[in-house]
Every structure is written in structure tokens, then in C-alpha cells.
Design a protein around this motif. Structure first.
Motif, PDB file in Angstrom:
ATOM      1  N   GLY A 100      54.459  61.384 -10.876  1.00  8.47           N
ATOM      2  CA  GLY A 100      54.541  61.968 -12.208  1.00  8.47           C
ATOM      3  C   GLY A 100      54.653  63.480 -12.255  1.00  8.47           C
ATOM      4  N   GLU A 101      54.910  64.131 -11.118  1.00  9.91           N
ATOM      5  CA  GLU A 101      54.972  65.602 -11.121  1.00  9.91           C
ATOM      6  C   GLU A 101      56.090  66.133 -12.011  1.00  9.91           C
ATOM      7  OE1 GLU A 101      55.112  64.156  -7.941  1.00  9.91           O
ATOM      8  OE2 GLU A 101      53.264  64.755  -6.969  1.00  9.91           O
ATOM      9  N   VAL A 102      57.257  65.504 -11.958  1.00 11.23           N
ATOM     10  CA  VAL A 102      58.373  65.971 -12.776  1.00 11.23           C
ATOM     11  C   VAL A 102      58.059  65.731 -14.256  1.00 11.23           C
ATOM     12  CG1 VAL A 102      60.846  65.716 -13.271  1.00 11.23           C
ATOM     13  CG2 VAL A 102      60.029  65.613 -10.902  1.00 11.23           C
ATOM     14  N   LEU A 103      57.446  64.595 -14.564  1.00 15.18           N
ATOM     15  CA  LEU A 103      57.038  64.293 -15.936  1.00 15.18           C
ATOM     16  C   LEU A 103      56.083  65.363 -16.464  1.00 15.18           C
ATOM     17  CD1 LEU A 103      56.792  62.521 -18.454  1.00 15.18           C
ATOM     18  CD2 LEU A 103      55.176  61.100 -17.199  1.00 15.18           C
ATOM     19  N   GLU A 104      55.101  65.756 -15.650  1.00 16.75           N
ATOM     20  CA  GLU A 104      54.157  66.806 -16.067  1.00 16.75           C
ATOM     21  C   GLU A 104      54.893  68.110 -16.362  1.00 16.75           C
ATOM     22  OE1 GLU A 104      50.805  66.749 -16.667  1.00 16.75           O
ATOM     23  OE2 GLU A 104      50.870  64.593 -16.329  1.00 16.75           O
ATOM     24  N   ALA A 105      55.856  68.464 -15.497  1.00 18.01           N
ATOM     25  CA  ALA A 105      56.621  69.697 -15.697  1.00 18.01           C
ATOM     26  C   ALA A 105      57.470  69.612 -16.968  1.00 18.01           C
ATOM     27  CB  ALA A 105      57.497  69.973 -14.479  1.00 18.01           C
ATOM     28  N   LEU A 106      58.106  68.462 -17.188  1.00 22.88           N
ATOM     29  CA  LEU A 106      58.905  68.284 -18.407  1.00 22.88           C
ATOM     30  C   LEU A 106      58.037  68.340 -19.660  1.00 22.88           C
ATOM     31  CD1 LEU A 106      61.442  65.501 -17.393  1.00 22.88           C
ATOM     32  CD2 LEU A 106      61.943  67.881 -17.963  1.00 22.88           C
ATOM     33  N   GLN A 107      56.841  67.790 -19.565  1.00 26.04           N
ATOM     34  CA  GLN A 107      55.932  67.855 -20.706  1.00 26.04           C
ATOM     35  C   GLN A 107      55.605  69.311 -21.025  1.00 26.04           C
ATOM     36  OE1 GLN A 107      52.520  65.071 -21.483  1.00 26.04           O
ATOM     37  NE2 GLN A 107      51.380  66.824 -20.707  1.00 26.04           N
ATOM     38  N   GLU A 108      55.320  70.110 -19.996  1.00 24.92           N
ATOM     39  CA  GLU A 108      55.000  71.521 -20.233  1.00 24.92           C
ATOM     40  C   GLU A 108      56.199  72.278 -20.798  1.00 24.92           C
ATOM     41  OE1 GLU A 108      52.014  73.042 -20.302  1.00 24.92           O
ATOM     42  OE2 GLU A 108      51.364  70.970 -19.986  1.00 24.92           O
ATOM     43  N   LEU A 109      57.400  72.003 -20.273  1.00 22.72           N
ATOM     44  CA  LEU A 109      58.596  72.649 -20.811  1.00 22.72           C
ATOM     45  C   LEU A 109      58.832  72.249 -22.267  1.00 22.72           C
ATOM     46  CD1 LEU A 109      61.043  72.318 -17.785  1.00 22.72           C
ATOM     47  CD2 LEU A 109      60.042  74.429 -18.700  1.00 22.72           C
ATOM     48  N   THR A 110      58.593  70.991 -22.571  1.00 25.89           N
ATOM     49  CA  THR A 110      58.760  70.515 -23.948  1.00 25.89           C
ATOM     50  C   THR A 110      57.729  71.175 -24.856  1.00 25.89           C
ATOM     51  OG1 THR A 110      59.600  68.406 -23.099  1.00 25.89           O
ATOM     52  CG2 THR A 110      58.924  68.458 -25.404  1.00 25.89           C
ATOM     53  N   ARG A 111      56.496  71.309 -24.382  1.00 20.13           N
ATOM     54  CA  ARG A 111      55.468  72.007 -25.168  1.00 20.13           C
ATOM     55  C   ARG A 111      55.872  73.452 -25.433  1.00 20.13           C
ATOM     56  NH1 ARG A 111      49.785  69.991 -22.295  1.00 20.13           N
ATOM     57  NH2 ARG A 111      49.700  67.957 -23.326  1.00 20.13           N
ATOM     58  N   LEU A 112      56.440  74.106 -24.408  1.00 16.08           N
ATOM     59  CA  LEU A 112      56.885  75.496 -24.582  1.00 16.08           C
ATOM     60  C   LEU A 112      58.034  75.589 -25.590  1.00 16.08           C
ATOM     61  CD1 LEU A 112      56.723  76.803 -20.911  1.00 16.08           C
ATOM     62  CD2 LEU A 112      55.296  77.542 -22.842  1.00 16.08           C
ATOM     63  N   ALA A 113      58.947  74.618 -25.555  1.00 16.33           N
ATOM     64  CA  ALA A 113      60.050  74.600 -26.525  1.00 16.33           C
ATOM     65  C   ALA A 113      59.504  74.455 -27.943  1.00 16.33           C
ATOM     66  CB  ALA A 113      61.020  73.467 -26.195  1.00 16.33           C
ATOM     67  N   VAL A 114      58.513  73.597 -28.112  1.00 17.41           N
ATOM     68  CA  VAL A 114      57.891  73.412 -29.429  1.00 17.41           C
ATOM     69  C   VAL A 114      57.190  74.693 -29.860  1.00 17.41           C
ATOM     70  CG1 VAL A 114      56.072  72.191 -30.682  1.00 17.41           C
ATOM     71  CG2 VAL A 114      57.654  70.907 -29.231  1.00 17.41           C
ATOM     72  N   GLN A 115      56.446  75.303 -28.945  1.00 15.00           N
ATOM     73  CA  GLN A 115      55.733  76.539 -29.271  1.00 15.00           C
ATOM     74  C   GLN A 115      56.716  77.647 -29.641  1.00 15.00           C
ATOM     75  OE1 GLN A 115      52.928  77.840 -26.315  1.00 15.00           O
ATOM     76  NE2 GLN A 115      52.576  79.798 -27.323  1.00 15.00           N
ATOM     77  N   SER A 116      57.822  77.728 -28.930  1.00 13.12           N
ATOM     78  CA  SER A 116      58.831  78.737 -29.217  1.00 13.12           C
ATOM     79  C   SER A 116      59.418  78.551 -30.624  1.00 13.12           C
ATOM     80  CB  SER A 116      59.939  78.653 -28.170  1.00 13.12           C
ATOM     81  OG  SER A 116      60.980  79.526 -28.474  1.00 13.12           O
ATOM     82  N   GLU A 117      59.600  77.300 -31.020  1.00 19.97           N
ATOM     83  CA  GLU A 117      60.194  76.988 -32.323  1.00 19.97           C
ATOM     84  C   GLU A 117      59.185  77.118 -33.474  1.00 19.97           C
ATOM     85  OE1 GLU A 117      63.281  75.839 -34.878  1.00 19.97           O
ATOM     86  OE2 GLU A 117      63.447  76.154 -32.718  1.00 19.97           O
ATOM     87  N   THR A 118      57.957  76.665 -33.248  1.00 24.76           N
ATOM     88  CA  THR A 118      56.980  76.602 -34.338  1.00 24.76           C
ATOM     89  C   THR A 118      55.987  77.755 -34.348  1.00 24.76           C
ATOM     90  OG1 THR A 118      55.375  75.303 -33.068  1.00 24.76           O
ATOM     91  CG2 THR A 118      57.069  74.067 -34.311  1.00 24.76           C
ATOM     92  N   GLY A 119      55.834  78.422 -33.211  1.00 24.25           N
ATOM     93  CA  GLY A 119      54.836  79.481 -33.109  1.00 24.25           C
ATOM     94  C   GLY A 119      53.432  78.953 -32.873  1.00 24.25           C
ATOM     95  N   GLU A 120      53.294  77.636 -32.763  1.00 22.10           N
ATOM     96  CA  GLU A 120      51.994  77.000 -32.549  1.00 22.10           C
ATOM     97  C   GLU A 120      51.940  76.368 -31.166  1.00 22.10           C
ATOM     98  OE1 GLU A 120      49.390  76.660 -34.839  1.00 22.10           O
ATOM     99  OE2 GLU A 120      50.491  77.964 -36.218  1.00 22.10           O
ATOM    100  N   ARG A 121      50.784  76.451 -30.517  1.00 23.04           N
ATOM    101  CA  ARG A 121      50.589  75.780 -29.236  1.00 23.04           C
ATOM    102  C   ARG A 121      50.597  74.271 -29.464  1.00 23.04           C
ATOM    103  NH1 ARG A 121      46.712  73.641 -26.114  1.00 23.04           N
ATOM    104  NH2 ARG A 121      46.804  74.016 -23.883  1.00 23.04           N
ATOM    105  N   SER A 122      51.285  73.551 -28.616  1.00 25.09           N
ATOM    106  CA  SER A 122      51.410  72.106 -28.765  1.00 25.09           C
ATOM    107  C   SER A 122      50.580  71.381 -27.705  1.00 25.09           C
ATOM    108  CB  SER A 122      52.877  71.690 -28.622  1.00 25.09           C
ATOM    109  OG  SER A 122      52.996  70.291 -28.618  1.00 25.09           O
ATOM    110  N   ARG A 123      50.023  70.227 -28.096  1.00 26.62           N
ATOM    111  CA  ARG A 123      49.290  69.364 -27.172  1.00 26.62           C
ATOM    112  C   ARG A 123      50.036  68.041 -26.992  1.00 26.62           C
ATOM    113  NH1 ARG A 123      44.889  67.719 -29.965  1.00 26.62           N
ATOM    114  NH2 ARG A 123      44.075  66.719 -28.107  1.00 26.62           N
ATOM    115  N   LEU A 124      51.328  68.021 -27.292  1.00 26.76           N
ATOM    116  CA  LEU A 124      52.067  66.767 -27.275  1.00 26.76           C
ATOM    117  C   LEU A 124      52.007  66.092 -25.907  1.00 26.76           C
ATOM    118  CD1 LEU A 124      55.099  66.699 -25.783  1.00 26.76           C
ATOM    119  CD2 LEU A 124      55.620  68.237 -27.622  1.00 26.76           C
TER     120      LEU A 124
END
Length: 177
Positions: A69-93
Motif C-alpha cells: 500500500g505504499e503507492v496508495l498512501e502516497a496518492l492519498q497524500e497527493l490527493t489531500r494536498l490537491a484538496v488543500q490547494s483548492e479549498t484552503g482547508e487541510r483534508s483528512r480524506l
């Protein structure tokens, strides 16, 4: 502000997180030329996304999970960063791909249940093998439900859960003697 309004605002924010994350993941799947549908739900006050396939599973999606699951963990973090960049809020998705997290949750739940039984039988604490944050959360939830206590210990890839017997409540010490 009422609890209903708070809950409504939270759901609105989580829906927005899910939509932003889904757009990001759809672009990623297109770039990688991978087939997959994205399901968006809300679980435990966090947006949850799953990349799934209709019918026959696409074995190429396994590349997005990686070993353990290492790649999944990295993708989750990248997706969280994309959400944070768009919304300005830290994401826990939470992100799941091809059912990896669901399957892993079942395995970790069994490990946690066995460790809980061991602590209950022996009265001694039990340290589990190192786990990622998702896995540690699954263990902590099971331990709490069983009425025991747990802590995460260690640093980085060595971080693990230690399960302990239930603490005596102040004043119960006389009853235990």
C-alpha cells in the motif's frame, strides 16, 4: 450555531472535498490510461473515495496500490494536498483503490482482536508490528471498543501500537484488592 447547522456545514465541506479529490483522481487515471470509477462517501466525519472497477477488476490498478500500500498512501497524500490547494482547508480524506484498504482493514481487525484477547487473558501489554496511520487507527478503534487502552509508540516506519489492560478508575483500587 446549532448542532444541525454545524453538521450541515461539515457535510457541505466534505462533499466539496470529495468532488475536488474525485476530479484530481479522474485526471490521474486519464494520464495513466487506467479504467476506474470513483465512489465518494462520507465515513467517520471524513470524505472517503474509492477507485473501483465494474465487472472484471483491472489488474493494472494494483500499480496504484503498490507493495503493502505504499503507492496508495502516497496518492492519498497527493490527493489531500490537491484538496488543500483548492479549498484552503487541510483534508483528512481516505482513499481506497481496488478494495485494498477494505481487505487490509479485515486483516488488521483480526490481528487487533487476537491482541485484545491476549491482553485480556494475560493482563500484560502487547506491542504490535509497525503499521501505517490507517492501520493504527483501526487497531485503536477496536481496542477502545473492547474497553482497553492503546498508544502509538515509535517513530516513522517503526511506529506501532501498544495495547494495555484497562486502567483502574480512581477509587476502584480498593475494590480490586
Amino acid at each position: 450555531m446549532s448542532e444541525t447547522t454545524d453538521k450541515s456545514e461539515l457535510m457541505k465541506r466534505l462533499d466539496e472535498e470529495g468532488d475536488v479529490a474525485a476530479d484530481y483522481l479522474e485526471e490521474l487515471l486519464d494520464i495513466a490510461d487506467l479504467d476506474g470509477d470513483i465512489e465518494i462517501t462520507v465515513e467517520a466525519d471524513r470524505a472517503s473515495l474509492a477507485v473501483v472497477t465494474e465487472g472484471e477488476p483491472d489488474s493494472r490498478l494494483k500499480r496504484l496500490v503498490g507493495r503493502d500500500g505504499e503507492v496508495l498512501e502516497a496518492l492519498q497524500e497527493l490527493t489531500r494536498l490537491a484538496v488543500q490547494s483548492e479549498t484552503g482547508e487541510r483534508s483528512r480524506l481516505m482513499l481506497d483503490i481496488d478494495g485494498f484498504r477494505d481487505n487490509r482493514r479485515k486483516v488488521i481487525s483480526e490481528i487487533a482482536q487476537n491482541a485484545v484477547s491476549e491482553v485480556q487473558d494475560s493482563g500484560a501489554e502487547v506491542a504490535l508490528e509497525p503499521m501505517n496511520p490507517f492501520e493504527r487507527k483501526v487497531v485503536h478503534d477496536i481496542v477502545a471498543k473492547a474497553g482497553l487502552s492503546s498508544d502509538s509508540d515509535g517513530v516513522g516506519p517503526n511506529r506501532h501500537v501498544v495495547i494495555k489492560p484497562a486502567e483502574l478508575v480512581e477509587g476502584d483500587s480498593e475494590a480490586a484488592e
